[in-house]
Design an enzyme around this catalytic site. Structure first.
Site, PDB file in Angstrom:
ATOM      1  CD  GLU A  77      -5.950   4.884  -0.834  1.00 29.10           C
ATOM      2  OE1 GLU A  77      -7.018   4.737  -1.482  1.00 29.10           O
ATOM      3  OE2 GLU A  77      -5.906   4.897   0.411  1.00 29.10           O
ATOM      4  CE1 TYR A 133      -3.585   2.688   1.039  1.00 31.80           C
ATOM      5  CE2 TYR A 133      -1.725   3.616   2.225  1.00 31.80           C
ATOM      6  CZ  TYR A 133      -2.995   3.747   1.694  1.00 31.80           C
ATOM      7  OH  TYR A 133      -3.657   4.933   1.822  1.00 31.80           O
TER       8      TYR A 133
END
Ligand code: GDP
Ligand code: MN
Length: 403
Positions: free
Chosen positions: A213, A125
């Site tokens: 993101e 991530y």
């Protein structure tokens, strides 16, 4: 402003971030030709069909009334045709869309980036966003990629790596290396990750983003690091100098009332209550919502009509507020600083007449320059409008007209 995954990936590629390649399509036939092109390029029959909506959680989300997921692996043209037919023009509900879901207008046919080789790929991530409390950008990364990062933050916050960037010097080499090391990467993958972080940061800064993101960031079986997803938020206040990006705006993804408001230069955010609010200035609008709640009401919206409230803006404001069927009363709270209250009052009367019968009671509180004159105009207008000068009085009045 939000943009689609495929658009975010195009930006990333421009800045030298390696991406999962794909071709966007708006019909099942175009999806099939896109698939054929991707298959030729990758020399693989596997490809992923990905719904393009302004919300995440697509992999777990489902098309209403079916078992079709928002992201699905395909291995033949027939698969692609079937999946994209299931997705296109249908409503996808994910944990980020709310129960009403979002209509899929485009699909991205992406290469299957996971299995070019034989060893196991790994998902990470990574995001870059503005940390308002620390007044600088922060890189967040985790080995727990691919899943809900909110869940990781809740259950195992120690698994989230944070690196703050000093705005005076920008991202430093040692910081990118630190993040890559903390992710446990070694050798070629570590070097690739450092480059990835660098390029991602350039993309974030260069586009005036407030968030980038990438979940997941993929380490392929041959140690390449690439962006499989891209969730991007651009700072609206920078769009004037990001003309190319401003053109990527997809109004079909936005609340139609908010789009209409922005066209009249009004800042409107829909909320769930029953008291419509029209206020000049964002700070006063926040305070107005607070006082409505304090007196037991619930605001139906945030609406800032800006500094120069006139008959046109007031009329546009009324029209937008009245489209919300939950609205049972309207509270107009204007501070006459530069704009004079008597002018605003005349604007309200004019707007009222031009709209015709307004079906809900209106409470107007005018304060500041010529407040008394303003109140007089409202009181003598003969319309279903009551006026107050004190905020407390106004809030009480709103409650009493609701009863
Ligand atoms: P999101 O669910 O909206 O965040 O959409 P993502 O783009 O992150 O995709 C969801 C999931 O689909 C990913 O976490 C992966 O597990 C899977 N996925 C995406 N691309 C590929 C791919 O190329 N190959 C395989 N096998 N799975 C993929
Ligand atoms: Mn994702």
């Amino acid at each position: 402003m939000n943009i689609h995954e495929y658009q975010g990936k195009e930006i990333l590629a421009k800045y030298g971030v390696r991406i999962q390649r794909g071709i966007v399509a708006d019909s099942p036939d175009r999806a099939v030709s896109a698939y054929k092109e991707i298959a030729k390029m990758t020399n693989s029959k596997f490809a992923v069909v990905k719904s393009q909506i302004h919300a995440g959680g697509r992999g777990k989300g489902k098309i209403v009334g079916t078992e079709q997921r928002g992201v699905q692996l395909a291995k033949s043209p027939e698969d692609v045709k079937e999946i994209s037919t299931n997705l296109l023009h249908n409503t996808l509900v994910t944990h980020q869309t709310g129960p009403e879901g979002k209509v899929v207008n485009k699909v991205l046919i992406a290469e299957d980036a996971y299995y070019p080789g034989d060893s196991e790929p790994k998902e990470y991530y990574m995001s870059i966003l503005l940390d308002r409390a620390k007044a600088c950008n922060v890189i967040m990364a985790s080995t727990e990629g691919g899943m809900d990062i909110e869940e990781v933050a809740e259950n195992s916050p120690e698994k989230i790596i944070k690196e703050w960037i000093d705005p005076r010097v920008g991202l430093q080499g040692f910081q990118a290396r630190k993040v890559a090391n903390k992710l446990g990467l070694t050798g070629a993958a570590n070097k690739e990750m450092v480059k990835f972080i660098y390029a991602l940061y350039q993309a974030y800064e260069g586009t005036d983003s407030s968030m980038f993101e990438i979940n997941p960031v993929l380490k392929t079986s041959d140690d390449k690091i690439l962006a499989v997803d891209a969730k991007v938020n651009i700072d609206d206040n920078a769009l004037y100098r990001q003309k190319d990006i401003a053109e990527l705006r997809d109004k079909s993804e936005e609340d139609p009332m908010e789009v209409e408001a922005s066209e009249s230069d009004l800042n409107y955010v829909k909320l769930d209550g029953n008291v419509g609010c029209m206020v000049n200035g964002a700070g006063l609008a926040m305070a107005t919502m607070d006082i409505i709640k304090l007196y037991g009401g619930e605001p139906a919206n945030f609406l800032d009509v800006g500094g120069g409230a006139n008959a046109q803006t007031v009329e546009a404001g009324f029209r937008i507020i009245l489209k919300d069927p939950n609205v049972k009363a309207i509270f107009v709270n204007i501070f006459g600083g530069i704009v004079r209250c008597d002018r605003v009052a005349n604007g309200i009367v004019e707007a009222y007449k031009s709209i015709g019968e307004i079906p809900v009671p209106i409470v107007v509180r005018l304060q500041g320059t010529n407040a008394e004159e303003g109140a007089k105009i409202i009181n003598e207008s003969g319309l279903k409008v009551s006026s107050a000068v004190k905020l407390k009085e106004a809030a009480e009045l709103v409650q009493s007209v609701l009863k």
